[in-house]
Write a protein that holds these residues in place. Structure first.
Motif, PDB file in Angstrom:
ATOM      1  N   ILE A 381       0.862  -1.179   0.000  1.00  0.00           N
ATOM      2  CA  ILE A 381       0.000   0.000   0.000  1.00  0.00           C
ATOM      3  C   ILE A 381       0.895   1.225   0.000  1.00  0.00           C
ATOM      4  CG2 ILE A 381      -1.788   1.299   1.221  1.00  0.00           C
ATOM      5  CD1 ILE A 381      -2.578  -1.263   2.621  1.00  0.00           C
ATOM      6  N   LEU A 382       0.708   2.094  -0.979  1.00  0.00           N
ATOM      7  CA  LEU A 382       1.473   3.325  -0.990  1.00  0.00           C
ATOM      8  C   LEU A 382       0.866   4.293   0.020  1.00  0.00           C
ATOM      9  CD1 LEU A 382       2.101   3.923  -4.799  1.00  0.00           C
ATOM     10  CD2 LEU A 382       3.790   3.326  -3.054  1.00  0.00           C
ATOM     11  N   PRO A 383       1.613   4.670   1.034  1.00  0.00           N
ATOM     12  CA  PRO A 383       1.053   5.578   2.046  1.00  0.00           C
ATOM     13  C   PRO A 383       0.884   6.980   1.485  1.00  0.00           C
ATOM     14  CG  PRO A 383       3.379   5.228   2.452  1.00  0.00           C
ATOM     15  CD  PRO A 383       3.015   4.313   1.326  1.00  0.00           C
ATOM     16  N   TYR A 384      -0.108   7.682   1.992  1.00  0.00           N
ATOM     17  CA  TYR A 384      -0.295   9.073   1.604  1.00  0.00           C
ATOM     18  C   TYR A 384       0.604   9.928   2.485  1.00  0.00           C
ATOM     19  CZ  TYR A 384      -2.287  13.719   1.133  1.00  0.00           C
ATOM     20  OH  TYR A 384      -2.450  15.059   0.933  1.00  0.00           O
ATOM     21  N   VAL A 385       1.548  10.591   1.855  1.00  0.00           N
ATOM     22  CA  VAL A 385       2.485  11.427   2.607  1.00  0.00           C
ATOM     23  C   VAL A 385       2.378  12.856   2.096  1.00  0.00           C
ATOM     24  CG1 VAL A 385       4.893  11.809   3.236  1.00  0.00           C
ATOM     25  CG2 VAL A 385       4.046   9.478   2.909  1.00  0.00           C
ATOM     26  N   LYS A 386       2.061  13.754   2.989  1.00  0.00           N
ATOM     27  CA  LYS A 386       1.967  15.160   2.635  1.00  0.00           C
ATOM     28  C   LYS A 386       3.273  15.839   3.004  1.00  0.00           C
ATOM     29  CE  LYS A 386      -0.881  19.300   3.235  1.00  0.00           C
ATOM     30  NZ  LYS A 386      -2.031  19.890   3.951  1.00  0.00           N
ATOM     31  N   THR A 387       3.943  16.417   2.011  1.00  0.00           N
ATOM     32  CA  THR A 387       5.225  17.069   2.271  1.00  0.00           C
ATOM     33  C   THR A 387       5.118  18.564   2.031  1.00  0.00           C
ATOM     34  OG1 THR A 387       5.950  16.748  -0.010  1.00  0.00           O
ATOM     35  CG2 THR A 387       6.499  15.015   1.568  1.00  0.00           C
ATOM     36  N   ASN A 388       5.935  19.307   2.757  1.00  0.00           N
ATOM     37  CA  ASN A 388       5.936  20.760   2.572  1.00  0.00           C
ATOM     38  C   ASN A 388       7.166  21.227   1.784  1.00  0.00           C
ATOM     39  OD1 ASN A 388       7.969  20.389   4.389  1.00  0.00           O
ATOM     40  ND2 ASN A 388       6.888  21.303   6.132  1.00  0.00           N
ATOM     41  N   HIS A 389       8.007  20.255   1.352  1.00  0.00           N
ATOM     42  CA  HIS A 389       9.166  20.548   0.514  1.00  0.00           C
ATOM     43  C   HIS A 389      10.150  21.517   1.171  1.00  0.00           C
ATOM     44  CE1 HIS A 389       7.335  18.398  -2.806  1.00  0.00           C
ATOM     45  NE2 HIS A 389       6.231  19.079  -2.614  1.00  0.00           N
ATOM     46  N   ASN A 390      10.177  21.512   2.482  1.00  0.00           N
ATOM     47  CA  ASN A 390      11.170  22.316   3.194  1.00  0.00           C
ATOM     48  C   ASN A 390      12.377  21.446   3.517  1.00  0.00           C
ATOM     49  OD1 ASN A 390       9.632  24.648   3.216  1.00  0.00           O
ATOM     50  ND2 ASN A 390       8.556  24.081   5.101  1.00  0.00           N
ATOM     51  N   PHE A 391      13.513  21.803   2.951  1.00  0.00           N
ATOM     52  CA  PHE A 391      14.730  21.046   3.193  1.00  0.00           C
ATOM     53  C   PHE A 391      15.622  21.805   4.173  1.00  0.00           C
ATOM     54  CE2 PHE A 391      13.361  19.845  -1.070  1.00  0.00           C
ATOM     55  CZ  PHE A 391      13.359  18.458  -0.968  1.00  0.00           C
ATOM     56  N   SER A 392      16.403  21.050   4.916  1.00  0.00           N
ATOM     57  CA  SER A 392      17.334  21.699   5.837  1.00  0.00           C
ATOM     58  C   SER A 392      18.433  22.391   5.037  1.00  0.00           C
ATOM     59  CB  SER A 392      17.959  20.666   6.778  1.00  0.00           C
ATOM     60  OG  SER A 392      18.817  19.802   6.062  1.00  0.00           O
ATOM     61  N   GLN A 393      18.998  23.450   5.625  1.00  0.00           N
ATOM     62  CA  GLN A 393      20.082  24.167   4.962  1.00  0.00           C
ATOM     63  C   GLN A 393      21.273  23.244   4.722  1.00  0.00           C
ATOM     64  OE1 GLN A 393      20.082  27.466   3.814  1.00  0.00           O
ATOM     65  NE2 GLN A 393      17.909  27.071   4.130  1.00  0.00           N
ATOM     66  N   GLU A 394      21.524  22.332   5.667  1.00  0.00           N
ATOM     67  CA  GLU A 394      22.639  21.402   5.528  1.00  0.00           C
ATOM     68  C   GLU A 394      22.456  20.521   4.293  1.00  0.00           C
ATOM     69  OE1 GLU A 394      24.339  19.329   9.071  1.00  0.00           O
ATOM     70  OE2 GLU A 394      23.702  17.530   7.991  1.00  0.00           O
ATOM     71  N   PHE A 395      21.232  20.032   4.099  1.00  0.00           N
ATOM     72  CA  PHE A 395      20.953  19.187   2.946  1.00  0.00           C
ATOM     73  C   PHE A 395      21.132  19.958   1.642  1.00  0.00           C
ATOM     74  CE2 PHE A 395      17.863  17.756  -0.242  1.00  0.00           C
ATOM     75  CZ  PHE A 395      18.292  16.457  -0.436  1.00  0.00           C
ATOM     76  N   LEU A 396      20.619  21.178   1.596  1.00  0.00           N
ATOM     77  CA  LEU A 396      20.717  21.982   0.381  1.00  0.00           C
ATOM     78  C   LEU A 396      22.169  22.266   0.023  1.00  0.00           C
ATOM     79  CD1 LEU A 396      17.840  24.513   1.105  1.00  0.00           C
ATOM     80  CD2 LEU A 396      17.836  22.744  -0.641  1.00  0.00           C
ATOM     81  N   ILE A 397      22.953  22.596   1.029  1.00  0.00           N
ATOM     82  CA  ILE A 397      24.363  22.909   0.783  1.00  0.00           C
ATOM     83  C   ILE A 397      25.111  21.685   0.273  1.00  0.00           C
ATOM     84  CG2 ILE A 397      26.532  23.536   1.924  1.00  0.00           C
ATOM     85  CD1 ILE A 397      24.800  25.298   3.804  1.00  0.00           C
ATOM     86  N   THR A 398      24.932  20.569   0.952  1.00  0.00           N
ATOM     87  CA  THR A 398      25.669  19.360   0.559  1.00  0.00           C
ATOM     88  C   THR A 398      25.286  18.903  -0.841  1.00  0.00           C
ATOM     89  OG1 THR A 398      24.035  17.966   1.688  1.00  0.00           O
ATOM     90  CG2 THR A 398      26.002  18.560   2.930  1.00  0.00           C
ATOM     91  N   GLU A 399      24.017  18.983  -1.192  1.00  0.00           N
ATOM     92  CA  GLU A 399      23.598  18.585  -2.537  1.00  0.00           C
ATOM     93  C   GLU A 399      24.174  19.517  -3.605  1.00  0.00           C
ATOM     94  OE1 GLU A 399      21.857  15.761  -3.480  1.00  0.00           O
ATOM     95  OE2 GLU A 399      22.445  15.334  -1.421  1.00  0.00           O
ATOM     96  N   LYS A 400      24.224  20.796  -3.285  1.00  0.00           N
ATOM     97  CA  LYS A 400      24.804  21.765  -4.218  1.00  0.00           C
ATOM     98  C   LYS A 400      26.292  21.482  -4.430  1.00  0.00           C
ATOM     99  CE  LYS A 400      24.052  25.690  -6.524  1.00  0.00           C
ATOM    100  NZ  LYS A 400      23.001  25.854  -7.535  1.00  0.00           N
ATOM    101  N   ILE A 401      26.978  21.166  -3.344  1.00  0.00           N
ATOM    102  CA  ILE A 401      28.412  20.859  -3.429  1.00  0.00           C
ATOM    103  C   ILE A 401      28.642  19.575  -4.227  1.00  0.00           C
ATOM    104  CG2 ILE A 401      30.423  20.170  -2.060  1.00  0.00           C
ATOM    105  CD1 ILE A 401      29.411  22.092   0.110  1.00  0.00           C
ATOM    106  N   LYS A 402      27.801  18.566  -4.000  1.00  0.00           N
ATOM    107  CA  LYS A 402      27.934  17.312  -4.741  1.00  0.00           C
ATOM    108  C   LYS A 402      27.760  17.545  -6.239  1.00  0.00           C
ATOM    109  CE  LYS A 402      26.393  14.262  -0.991  1.00  0.00           C
ATOM    110  NZ  LYS A 402      25.323  13.346  -0.526  1.00  0.00           N
ATOM    111  N   ASP A 403      26.772  18.364  -6.602  1.00  0.00           N
ATOM    112  CA  ASP A 403      26.573  18.689  -8.017  1.00  0.00           C
ATOM    113  C   ASP A 403      27.809  19.366  -8.599  1.00  0.00           C
ATOM    114  OD1 ASP A 403      24.079  17.626  -7.879  1.00  0.00           O
ATOM    115  OD2 ASP A 403      23.014  19.538  -7.823  1.00  0.00           O
ATOM    116  N   PHE A 404      28.377  20.283  -7.827  1.00  0.00           N
ATOM    117  CA  PHE A 404      29.560  21.032  -8.276  1.00  0.00           C
ATOM    118  C   PHE A 404      30.722  20.084  -8.567  1.00  0.00           C
ATOM    119  CE2 PHE A 404      33.649  22.904  -7.090  1.00  0.00           C
ATOM    120  CZ  PHE A 404      33.716  24.001  -7.946  1.00  0.00           C
TER     121      PHE A 404
END
Length: 651
Positions: A381-404
């Motif tokens: 069963i696929l659960p219904y998950v409501k997300t607000n798409h708010n990411f932590s600053q740490e996550f955003l920074i690390t993902e940006k660095i990985k892309d770089f």
């Protein structure tokens, strides 16, 4: 834990099915089977029989009952719809032949009997071959009977030589300054077995068994040498007890002894097993030494556990498992698990066995029903998950660095957190070189570069570029660090200066990409580390479009070492590189098709006086053996002959 098929059969009415069916039943509905071995054992009449050893990895939540042959037989009966034999528990009458004092609440139950006039000889062939099959030693009849009982019922036992015990048996905490010399340990030197004595300085937190002269045993872990059973022992005091799991685990870790007894106690077993342990031991001893005299049973305990009832509705069972199941089938499964079941208004009242300490709440009962019926029937069963798409600053920074770094051609690595030095020490390290939390990523990244350099010729790369983002643990507290490193394969003038410049440019680009100033330090060991703590900025992650790759055939890589061979040739300037390359390759493949895994690749070229110098590199490797220089040199000699026939000069 190793389980013997003929031993399982002792607990099951019907004949067991094939090894394949048993293995599949265990893997799908009980425990992982790590191995199966066909062996020969001896039955009760002394006849040799074909047998099987199943090496089972018992899960911690089932260790209460499954660290025994009867426990595994119980599970198999429920899974394969077989019948578990009834246990016939026979105990001596209650008495006070042995004076026992319990001075600590860490002992839940202490049952003991005295047995005299034992003909303590060699155990039967059946008992010896069974113990040997599961990796246990056979020593003498008394000790073998205690071990056999433990592997059969799950209840550890210990026998004291009664003639060496002075006064009363007391279960208490150790006193300051007390010591005990433990039973000798097995030590193997050049495949020869030796006995090694060991004395322990006891701590006041350790639970011990003592007599009037001091410690006799470490409770639940190991006996002492002073009252040890030997081949000359005729009279014993048999201990069948139940100890607090936490204190057994702590003491076993502190003294560094982890054995079959401590493993069972630390996973917690029911106090009711002490009776089954004594009954099984007496059954064995009376068969081998029928003239022995069994004394009365001394049994001391606080209030024993009372049976408990778990309520679970049929509606809840079906809703949780997400499939329909009849009430009849639910009752059938629970009764096969030896639970008492009453149902009223579609609600089951379930009373588990005392051994099933893992069955406490309704979800535990539902889990058992699903396990026996088959978890493969559970619909996703696929659960219904409501997300607000708010990411932590740490996550955003690390993902940006990985892309770089990905765009710059770097590969990401993840290395171990534990190391051999640091500011924060680990209480119970997994190994001697993993006793601390890392304070830096530099050492691990540098080590990865060093290891990767060995494979550069195989991969056909001219440099290594790796990075890691991970937690470090200096005295100042946990922080997030970035570390990246570069290493060139070719010899380059002023390499350190060039790499320093390249690193500085990368840092500037990264700062521009992030829109912030990084706290960075360039190290001379070709590794750069940046501290990402306290970065506070809003970032957006750029999406990377990945085109569908062409279908590629992959094969497993070899674990054998490879050999590199270079060949440099002078040819006329008019000769094409591709022609020389093809001739070299054809001459190699004529000698061997499977050993040339890469090349010949052109890596150097220059012209001089109407001649052209071409240098090619080839990589040789086998999938099933280590190549020798002599073997590869033979291949190269054939290549040289072909080149000379063409009129070319080998440099």
């Amino acid at each position: 834990m190793k389980i013997l098929k003929s031993w399982l059969q002792d607990h099951i009415e019907e004949k067991l099915p094939s090894d394949e069916i048993i293995e599949k039943a265990l893997i799908l509905k009980s425990s992982e089977v790590e191995g199966i071995e066909k062996i020969v054992t001896v039955d009760e009449k002394g006849n040799q029989i074909d047998d099987t050893v199943f090496d089972i990895k018992v899960l911690p939540d089932r260790a209460h009952y499954m660290l025994s042959h009867r426990g595994v037989a119980y599970d198999l009966c429920a899974i394969l719809n077989l019948t578990l034999k009834n246990e016939n528990i026979e105990l001596p009458k209650m008495g006070n032949d042995i004076i026992i004092k319990i001075e600590s609440e860490l002992c839940n139950r202490y049952s003991a009997i005295s047995i005299k006039n034992i003909n303590n000889g060699i155990s039967s062939e059946e008992l010896k071959t069974r113990l040997s099959a599961i990796g246990a030693r056979f020593i003498n009849m008394i000790v073998d009977a205690t071990n056999y009982t433990m592997f059969d019922t799950g209840q550890p036992l210990h026998a004291f030589d009664a003639d060496k015990v002075i006064g009363a048996i007391t279960v208490r905490l150790a006193k300051e300054g007390e010591e005990i010399e433990l039973l000798p340990e097995r030590v193997f030197i050049e495949d020869k077995e030796f006995s090694k004595k060991r004395s322990i300085h006891l701590k006041e937190s350790m639970l011990i068994i003592a007599d009037d002269n001091g410690p006799l045993a470490l409770a639940g872990i190991k006996g002492g040498n002073r009252a040890a059973v030997t081949n000359e022992t005729k009279n014993i005091i048999l201990e069948s007890a139940n100890f607090n799991p936490v204190t057994v685990r702590k003491s076993s870790f502190e003294i560094g002894i982890r054995n079959d007894s401590s493993k069972r106690f630390e996973n917690e077993i029911t106090p009711y097993l002490t009776e089954k342990g004594i009954s099984k031991f007496l059954n064995i001893i009376k068969k081998i030494s029928p003239d022995c005299k069994v004394g009365s049973l001394t049994d001391i305990h606080a209030d024993l556990p009372k049976s408990w009832s778990i309520s679970v509705s049929h509606k809840n069972i079906e809703a949780t498992l997400n499939y329909s199941i009849s009430e009849k089938r639910v009752i059938e499964i629970l009764e096969k698990l030896n639970c008492k079941v009453n149902i009223k208004n579609a609600v089951y009242e379930v009373v588990p066995l005392f051994e099933r300490l893992d069955l406490i709440i309704a979800e535990d009962i539902i889990d058992e029903i699903g396990r026996i019926e088959g978890l493969d029937k559970v619909k996703s069963i696929l659960p219904y998950v409501k997300t607000n798409h708010n990411f932590s600053q740490e996550f955003l920074i690390t993902e940006k660095i990985k892309d770089f770094f990905f765009i710059k051609g770097f590969s990401e690595i993840q290395t171990r957190t534990f190391t051999n030095k640091g500011d924060i020490e680990v209480a119970y390290p997994m190994a001697s070189d993993k006793g601390f939390l890392r304070t830096s990523l530099v050492e691990n990244v540098a080590e990865s570069i060093k290891l990767s350099e060995k494979n550069l010729p195989l991969l056909g790369l001219d440099k290594i570029q790796i990075f890691e983002i991970g937690k470090t643990f200096p005295k100042t507290g946990e922080q997030l660090d970035l570390c990246f490193g570069i290493s060139y394969f070719k010899k380059i003038k002023n390499k350190d200066q060039m790499i320093r410049g390249e690193i500085e440019n990368l840092i500037k680009e990264l700062e521009n990409e992030l829109g912030i100033k990084l706290n960075s330090k360039i190290n001379l060991n070709i590794v750069n580390i940046i501290n990402l703590e306290k970065i506070d900025t809003k970032l957006t992650i750029d999406s990377i479009k990945i085109e569908k790759a062409n279908r590629t055939a992959f094969k497993s890589f070899s674990n054998e070492p490879f050999i590199v061979r270079d060949i440099a040739i002078f040819v006329d300037s008019s000769v094409e590189v591709e022609k020389v390359q093809n001739i070299i390759k054809e001459s190699v493949l004529k000698e061997t098709k499977e050993l040339l895994i890469k090349g010949p690749d052109l890596f150097d070229q220059f012209e001089k006086e109407g001649k052209k110098s071409l240098a090619f590199r080839m990589i040789f490797q086998s999938n099933d053996r280590t190549l020798t220089d002599i073997e590869v040199n033979g291949i190269m000699e054939k290549v040289y002959e072909v080149v000379k026939v063409k009129g070319w000069e080998v440099r």
